[in-house]
Design a protein around this motif. Structure first.
Motif, short mmCIF file in Angstrom:
data_model
loop_
_atom_site.label_atom_id
_atom_site.label_comp_id
_atom_site.label_asym_id
_atom_site.label_seq_id
_atom_site.Cartn_x
_atom_site.Cartn_y
_atom_site.Cartn_z
N LYS A 688 24.85 19.48 53.11
CA LYS A 688 25.44 19.13 51.82
C LYS A 688 25.02 20.16 50.77
N ARG A 689 25.85 21.17 50.60
CA ARG A 689 25.57 22.22 49.63
C ARG A 689 26.88 22.71 49.02
N PRO A 690 26.81 23.26 47.84
CA PRO A 690 28.03 23.62 47.12
C PRO A 690 28.48 25.05 47.41
N THR A 691 29.57 25.43 46.79
CA THR A 691 30.01 26.81 46.77
C THR A 691 29.60 27.40 45.43
N ILE A 692 29.15 28.64 45.45
CA ILE A 692 28.77 29.34 44.23
C ILE A 692 29.92 30.26 43.82
N HIS A 693 30.32 30.20 42.58
CA HIS A 693 31.38 31.06 42.07
C HIS A 693 30.79 32.07 41.10
N VAL A 694 31.04 33.36 41.32
CA VAL A 694 30.56 34.41 40.44
C VAL A 694 31.75 35.26 40.00
N ALA A 695 31.90 35.41 38.72
CA ALA A 695 32.89 36.32 38.17
C ALA A 695 32.18 37.23 37.20
N ALA A 696 31.95 38.49 37.60
CA ALA A 696 31.22 39.42 36.76
C ALA A 696 31.96 39.63 35.45
N LYS A 697 31.25 39.51 34.36
CA LYS A 697 31.86 39.68 33.05
C LYS A 697 31.35 40.94 32.39
N THR A 698 30.19 40.86 31.77
CA THR A 698 29.62 42.01 31.10
C THR A 698 28.18 42.16 31.54
N GLU A 699 27.52 43.20 31.06
CA GLU A 699 26.11 43.39 31.38
C GLU A 699 25.27 42.23 30.89
#
Length: 709
Positions: A688-699
């Motif tokens: 039972k674990r989630p999905t991680i969502h990463v969307a690079a934005k700025t520094e």
């Protein structure tokens, strides 16, 4: 190790129990006392970094925390199996220059200053008991010896409290010195009742038990108690009231470091002082400070202290065969020790026994002991309610959970030459059940780098562990709902996180920005780490980087005492084999089941939903799950351990003038034996674990979100 009657068999429920335990701890010291009683040298023939005379003075002075409390006005010395007069003789001999057992004159930053604190406490708490047997010359010698501290240089850290208390004990007129020291000490304040051990800055970022129970907060409560005993001038009253208020603020967070079974999360230095973890609870009670909810009932404070002592009684490994205490934590361990630990140093633990200065009729003793504020009865054991709490002054997130009690950490560190300082301050997580590990050498197995990042910039020949992160901040991570196509429907809630950056070597262009994310109650047993790795391929030769992200160190032995063996991971996760012990791994995960507990890691990179990494040239990422069989005796609590980890091998084309970048994500799983959770449920929680969502934005801003399935 043998049990110590009076301590390991002690129920720790009443004042009489604490009196019996204190005598049990002190009695074994008698055989090691010098002829004139001013020195104690235990049979363990190890040395500290300071001189041997000061080390043996430690042996005399530190038991005074308990002895003076036993002799406080209103308490009877009748029936105490201690030679009280011998302690007065030792005090007289140690401060007489013509005596062969004279403790010596003070130098600058002298260890003798530290031992003056407990001597001052004895004179403040039980003056009649210690001074009535001294003639005028002996009293003058004592005063002269103590007063030397006013003419010496003293570090700008918790030691300033020792000079304040010396002058308080002497009734000194050195108001300028005391006022200056108090102002220096107050400059360590970080807000919300917390204090660092010294001025917070690039060289020192330490907020641990030393600045809490061991020294600063503890000494503040002594100051409150003794200043109020003698009456307050108007300028003193303001400071005393401020210290009381800051004690309330500190207590409102500090109780979260203790689990329902009484264990505390080990973190920082001087952990060989052991149950001094709970000294603050004794000090705040003897100072008579009324705390805020949920500690407004003294029975809650009583429970925090007594449960902690009951946890330590279950660890007879803290005692030598002669009944004296050893250097270590749950068992003898010199890897853990500091350069300033002599065999006698450990008796600072007796600060927690200052509570016995309160007479039997005091409401602390008559109050009913109450549960941990977050404890609920879930058979077969008491468990913590799930709660995640950001504590910004120490840069910690406390995870009080039904599966596991631990903290996430970012932002502490020190340049001072404390042994294993990277392990004591630089790890990403610390646990009350799994403890943490300290290094025994430079190899990966010897570093025993649990709960941290370990990097090799030369293909695996040399390893560097995470330490002294910078650009530390906190932020909220949204937990979002998804329809399975990564479409965000709505923000449902959020959790706090810690963001920090680490550079293994200042001269090499390589850095890792890490986001530490607690899982809250939705994913019991988990926390997550997102790493943004950036480097210059031209600066790293041969261009191969290995980065190991490790979980908690689990017991390497089964219940029957044999070593935990490798098994097929599918078999470990088969609910029909819920009683199985072993470790297994596949391409992206590793799990260890031992001693009714679980520790594992999962590479979430394959599940990581992210914007593609910018095209910085040819970049290859290889991944492997592994189990590190750490050197024996590196963990604080368990002698033999296995550490689950994910190893990332990063290879970038050399000669590029641009920067390479990659995102990594790791899920860390742990369920403690003390949670009472059975292995069948552990196996369910693992999946039972989630999905991680990463969307690079700025520094400056990372678009990280946790997605509900």
């Amino acid at each position: 190790m043998p049990a110590l009657p009076g301590f390991t068999d002690n129920p720790f429920q009443t004042r009489d129990d604490l009196v019996r335990a204190s005598i049990a701890l002190i009695k074994p010291l008698e055989r090691y006392r010098s002829p004139q009683r001013a020195f104690i040298k235990l049979s363990t023939d190890t040395a500290a970094g300071f001189d041997e005379v000061a080390a043996q003075l430690e042996g005399f002075a530190r038991p005074l925390w308990a002895i003076a409390s036993l002799l406080a006005p209103g308490n009877s010395a009748d029936g105490l199996d201690l030679d009280i007069d011998s302690w007065v003789c030792g005090l007289r001999a140690g401060t007489t220059p013509a005596c062969s057992e004279y403790w010596g004159d003070l130098g600058n930053s002298d260890q003798r200053m530290v031992e003056m604190e407990s001597i001052s406490y004895a004179l403040l708490m039980a003056p009649e008991a210690f001074l009535s047997g001294m003639d005028a010359l002996s009293r003058e010698n004592l005063e002269t010896w103590l007063r030397q501290i006013n003419a010496r240089q003293i570090p700008r850290n918790n030691w300033r409290w020792f000079r304040v208390l010396v002058n308080l004990a002497l009734g000194s007129q050195e108001e300028d010195i005391v006022a200056h020291d108090l102002n220096v000490l107050d400059s360590f304040d970080l807000g919300e009742g917390w204090s660092s051990d010294g001025l917070w800055g690039d060289e020192r970022k330490q907020v641990d038990y030393y600045s809490g129970s061991f020294a600063i907060q503890f000494a503040r409560m002594l100051y409150v108690r003794f200043m109020e005993d003698r009456g307050l001038a108007s300028h003193d009253r303001n400071r005393v009231e401020r210290y009381k208020q800051e004690a309330r603020q500190f207590a409102s967070a500090f109780w979260r470091y203790f689990d329902v079974d009484g264990s505390a999360i080990p973190f920082g230095r001087s952990l060989t002082y052991r149950f001094a973890f709970a000294a603050f609870w004794s000090a705040v009670a003897l100072a008579g400070v009324q705390l805020d909810a949920p500690l407004d009932n003294i029975g809650v404070v009583k429970g925090l202290l007594f449960r902690h002592l009951r946890w330590w009684r279950k660890h007879p490994g803290i005692f030598n065969t002669d009944g004296t205490m050893n250097i270590g934590y749950a068992y003898p361990n010199m890897f853990l020790s500091e350069n300033y630990n002599s065999p006698q140093s450990v008796y600072w633990c007796l600060k927690s026994f200052t509570i016995i200065c309160l007479p039997k009729t005091h409401h602390f003793w008559t109050a009913k002991e109450l549960r941990h504020p977050l404890a609920v009865q879930i058979l077969p054991a008491l468990q913590l309610l799930d709660e995640v709490k950001l504590l910004w002054p120490p840069r910690h997130i406390i995870c009080n959970g039904r599966s596991h009690h631990f903290l996430l950490s970012a932002g502490q560190g020190t340049t001072k030459a404390h042994r294993a300082r990277e392990a004591k301050y630089g790890k990403m997580a610390y646990s009350s059940f799994f403890g943490f590990s300290v290094p025994s050498g430079p190899l990966l197995e010897q570093l025993a780098s649990d709960s941290t990042l370990t990097v090799s910039l030369d293909g695996g020949e040399q390893w560097i562990v995470r330490a002294n992160p910078f650009d530390v901040r906190h932020r909220q991570i949204p937990i979002i709902a998804s329809d399975g196509t990564a479409k965000i429907d709505e923000v449902t809630r959020s959790v706090p996180s810690l963001v920090s950056t680490w550079r293994p070597k200042k001269a090499i262009e390589f850095q890792v920005q890490t986001i530490l994310i607690p899982a809250s109650d939705l994913w019991s047993g988990w926390h997550f780490r997102i790493h943004r790795v950036k480097w210059s391929p031209a600066a790293i030769v041969p261009g191969i980087i290995k980065l190991v992200d490790a979980g908690f160190a689990a017991s390497g032995s089964t219940k029957t005492g044999i070593l935990v063996a490798e098994k097929e991971l599918k078999r470990l996760l088969d609910q029909n084999s819920a009683g199985m012990e072993g470790w297994g791994k596949d391409e992206q995960s590793c799990l260890i089941l031992s001693d009714c507990s679980a520790s594992g890691v999962v590479d979430l990179q394959r599940e990581l939903m992210s914007a593609p990494c910018s095209g910085y040239g040819k970049l290859a990422t290889e991944k492997a799950a592994l189990v590190v069989r750490a050197d024996a005796n590196t963990n604080l609590i368990t002698q033999r351990t296995l550490v689950p980890a994910i190893q990332n091998t990063l290879v970038a084309e050399t000669g590029l003038k641009t920067t390479a970048e990659v995102w990594l994500a790791t899920g860390i799983f742990a369920v403690s034996k003390t949670s009472g959770i059975g292995m069948k449920e552990v196996q369910k929680l693992w999946f039972k674990r989630p999905t991680i969502h990463v969307a690079a934005k700025t520094e400056e801003e990372e678009g990280v979100r946790i997605m509900l399935p």
